[in-house]
Motif scaffolding. Structure first.
Motif, short mmCIF file in Angstrom:
data_model
loop_
_atom_site.label_atom_id
_atom_site.label_comp_id
_atom_site.label_asym_id
_atom_site.label_seq_id
_atom_site.Cartn_x
_atom_site.Cartn_y
_atom_site.Cartn_z
N GLU A 118 34.91 33.70 47.58
CA GLU A 118 35.88 33.41 46.53
C GLU A 118 35.55 34.23 45.29
O GLU A 118 36.43 34.79 44.65
CB GLU A 118 35.88 31.92 46.19
N TYR B 194 36.54 37.87 45.72
CA TYR B 194 37.99 38.01 45.60
C TYR B 194 38.40 37.95 44.13
O TYR B 194 39.17 38.78 43.64
CB TYR B 194 38.68 36.90 46.39
N THR B 195 37.86 36.97 43.43
CA THR B 195 38.20 36.78 42.02
C THR B 195 37.84 38.02 41.21
O THR B 195 38.63 38.51 40.40
CB THR B 195 37.46 35.55 41.46
N PHE C 137 47.12 32.42 39.69
CA PHE C 137 46.00 33.33 39.49
C PHE C 137 44.77 32.65 38.88
O PHE C 137 44.91 31.99 37.87
CB PHE C 137 46.48 34.43 38.56
N VAL C 138 43.59 32.72 39.34
CA VAL C 138 43.17 33.39 40.54
C VAL C 138 43.11 32.37 41.66
O VAL C 138 42.48 31.32 41.50
CB VAL C 138 41.76 33.99 40.36
N CYS C 139 43.77 32.66 42.78
CA CYS C 139 43.76 31.73 43.90
C CYS C 139 43.24 32.50 45.12
O CYS C 139 43.99 33.23 45.75
CB CYS C 139 45.17 31.20 44.14
N PRO C 140 41.96 32.35 45.43
CA PRO C 140 41.40 33.12 46.54
C PRO C 140 41.78 32.57 47.91
O PRO C 140 41.52 33.24 48.92
CB PRO C 140 39.89 33.02 46.33
#
Lengths: 267, 448
Positions: free
Chosen positions: A253, A256-257, B148-151
């Motif tokens: 995560e 990705y962020t 945002f932010v949504c992984p």
């Protein structure tokens, strides 16, 4: 034929097929339970011999137990061991404290492997990945083509219906071959028990903790467990619902962020 | 059910009041124009400080300042380290609107929630689509899918049936911003596609769910602005037409949801559009960490990365967008400023920044706020010590690796604090100057 023997037969068929088709192949051995099981199967497939090099990608951050185990069994089993290190980056101080974990993996694992493949011109690599490890691996093939940049185009790969494997590729490609793709984590442990395959002690509980998945020491955390032998690990897995790589989700995560924030000019 | 007690909020990330007003007047946004001539007003609004989406949307959803809700940006340093972390919904300390009206505040409290305690029902349902800083999705009374932010869409959506639906329509969580410079046409195409998916999802949940508060957010506007804000007004710009076309589609969406909502509530529901900040064209990017290095306020250890580079004797550093932290003893592992010296360092930095001029002699910094002017509440101890706001055109950056103080890049738009917008019925009582923290109270009033 019992379940484990059926799995074993399938793996051995794939291993022999890959060797027959490509000749110039190697296998990756992380010293973890899956690739050690793969190594065991290779030895069975060729009656105790391993007729191709065994590559260990050394990030220099592995557990000391892993290095000890690697050296002991490389000797005992007469392996042609190639230790791959991205020396340039190791010297430059690349590590989990520097850059993102993605950068670190990319330099010390992916690029180290690229260098070895380039140097030796391997046409195929045997890997001990399993379909149940992670969502993206469910899309994997047993014979999985990669382009010269290591890219895997999962939307364009052979179907492999009825165990028909495609093992010819464009000139620049190499193949990843996955002989234990069809095994689950539990299958692996049951097979380890049946065959009495040696493993590092990191998997066994010490002071209420054990590693369920091992890699580089700074990026692995142990799980709470009292399973101190293979039987107890099997019993634990049969009653557990958490994923093998649960401890690694946060990293993903965050990676990705970071990528998203960077693309908008933050950081 | 009293249909006047329904609220529909259309969030348009980064849409400036000035641009909307021009586009409505020029006929690019006829639906907005029609709404404005039918009893609604377009207000200019202040965003939170810093004017970054994570902070500003959190101020909107909680109705309190960052000193209470605890979100100061997309990144933070872990306590007593220089290691970066990314705060998300789980880090927000104040209850959101949907918690206050849905009975899901749990142990969270805030000055806003206390003010409405017992005055609004606690069993109302909310639909929240694509609001930034709401990942991982909370178990609210209603439906939420994070922006945002949504992984991870699954973890970012509650309940699971909503996730299954979104997957079935190939919902787009966020467009690929990295396409903007090398594949601009693909970037615009995907932005339009994402806008359609948002509209499709809004319509679905509007129709299929029972709800009292609906908040649907479009974030593609912000993405367009980051890379193409110079195209917004320059008619000869290669992408002006595509930019304007996107806004005309945005306008369709405003008109469509306005009518739908008015039909459903007999014209009595509260309809609002709003943004979390404004935008202005970038003249220069300003890397304050570099300025600090040049002035001896910051030393960097190049062998490390990001903020772990902060070296011995450093007095201060900057994180995006203009958050300035004093490297205090006791607060950071390499803290080099004693509490007794803090004021002197603060004053040194303020005068350094206010004197900062670009090569053409233009003043860069509009204002430097001290923490006490901006933040109050239990989370104010974690706030930046100073926040620098740039004059329009000077985008203040926290990047730590730049070799010069000023630079340019492929970014063409910067956030502004003073030019967010809000469209509201003209009769709603408002403070003289609207602030994004005011909106939650205006919404809650409706439910009394």
């Amino acid at each position: 034929m019992d379940h484990l023997t059926a799995l074993e037969n399938k793996s051995i068929f794939i291993i022999r097929e890959a060797y027959y088709r490509f000749r110039n192949i190697a296998m990756l051995w992380s010293v973890g339970k899956d690739s050690t099981t793969l190594l065991w199967l290779v030895r069975k497939a060729f009656f105790g011999e391993v007729p191709f090099p065994v590559i260990h990608i050394d990030t220099t951050y592995k557990f000391p137990e892993m290095y000890r185990f690697r050296d002991e069994y490389a000797k005992k089993w007469g392996l042609n061991l190639i230790v791959g290190r991205n020396e340039g980056q190791v010297e430059a101080g690349m590590g989990p404290g520097k850059g993102t974990k993605l950068d670190c993996c990319n330099e010390l694992k992916t690029n180290a492997l690229k260098q070895i493949i380039e140097k030796n011109g391997f046409k195929a690599l045997l890997l001990g990945i399993r379909r149940d490890e992670h969502g993206i691996r469910a899309k994997e093939r047993v014979f999985s083509p990669r382009d010269e940049n290591f890219k895997w185009d999962y939307e364009d790969q052979p179907a492999e219906l009825w165990d028909q494997y495609k093992s010819t590729a464009a000139e620049d490609n190499h193949f990843r071959v996955h002989p234990i793709l069809h095994m689950t984590e539990l299958d692996i442990w049951k097979y380890i028990r049946r065959e009495n395959i040696p493993l590092t002690e990191l998997y066994l509980s010490k002071n209420g903790k054990r590693y369920r998945s091992i890699g580089c020491a700074p990026c692995c955390s142990p799980i709470d467990s009292n399973a101190s032998n293979v039987d107890e690990i099997i019993a634990e897995l049969e009653s557990s619902h958490t994923s093998e790589r649960a401890g690694r989700a946060q990293d993903k995560e965050d990676a990705y962020t970071m990528q998203k924030l960077r693309s908008l000019g933050y950081m | 059910m009293d249909s006047s007690k329904k609220v529909f909020v259309l969030g348009i990330d980064g849409a400036p009041q000035t641009l909307l007003s021009e586009y409505a007047a020029e006929g690019i946004m006829p639906n907005l124009k029609k709404i404005l001539s039918g009893g609604y007003s377009l207000h200019q609004m202040d965003a939170s400080i810093p004017d970054v989406s994570s902070t500003s949307w959190t101020s909107f959803m909680t109705g309190v300042n960052p000193g209470e809700h605890g979100i100061y940006g997309f990144m933070e340093l872990l306590p007593n380290t220089y290691r970066m972390a990314f705060p998300n919904y789980a880090s927000i300390k104040a209850p959101a609107l949907w918690d206050i009206i849905g009975g899901t505040s749990g142990a969270k409290s805030s000055t806003l929630a206390d003010g409405f305690k017992g005055r609004v029902p606690n069993s109302l349902r909310s639909i929240v689509i694509n609001m930034p800083e709401t990942f991982p999705a909370p178990a609210l009374n209603g439906v939420l899918t994070a922006g945002f932010v949504c992984p991870d869409l699954k973890k970012g959506t509650y309940p699971d049936s909503a996730y299954q639906y979104l997957r079935s329509i190939n919902y787009i969580m966020d467009i690929e911003a990295s396409n903007a410079s090398d594949k601009p046409d693909a970037f615009f195409d995907e932005a339009l596609l994402a806008l359609n998916k948002r509209a499709e999802a809004f319509t679905h949940f509007m129709d299929k769910e029972r709800w009292d508060l609906f908040i649907g957010v479009v974030t593609e506007t912000d993405r367009l602005h980051h890379f193409f804000f110079d195209a917004a007004r320059e008619k000869t710009h290669k992408y002006h037409e595509r930019f304007v076309f996107f806004y005309s589609k945005m306008d369709d969406m405003i008109g469509r949801f306005f009518e739908r909502f008015m039909d459903a509530t007999g014209g009595r529901g509260l309809f609002m559009t709003m943004s979390d900040h404004g935008f202005a064209p970038i003249r220069k990017e300003v890397y304050l960490n570099r300025l600090f290095v040049e002035k001896g306020l910051l030393t960097l250890d190049a062998a490390r990365e990001y903020f772990e580079q902060i070296g011995q004797g450093s007095k201060a550093f900057v994180m995006d967008p203009g958050r300035i932290y004093i490297n205090l003893e006791g607060r950071y592992p390499g803290g080099a400023v004693a509490a007794s010296e803090k004021n002197a360092v603060v004053n040194e930095i303020i005068s350094l920044l206010l004197d900062l001029k670009d090569s053409e002699g233009r003043a860069v910094i509009k204002r430097v706020f001290e923490a006490a002017e901006l933040y109050s509440g239990t989370e104010s101890g974690r706030s930046p010590d100073l926040v620098a706001i740039g004059n329009d055109g000077f985008d203040i950056k926290g990047n730590i690796k730049k070799p010069e103080v000023f630079g340019t890049s492929h970014f063409r738009g910067m956030h502004t604090r003073h030019d967010a917008h809000c469209v509201l019925p003209s009769g709603v009582a408002l403070p003289e100057r609207l602030h994004i923290e005011n909106l939650a109270g205006i919404i809650l009033e409706r439910f009394i």
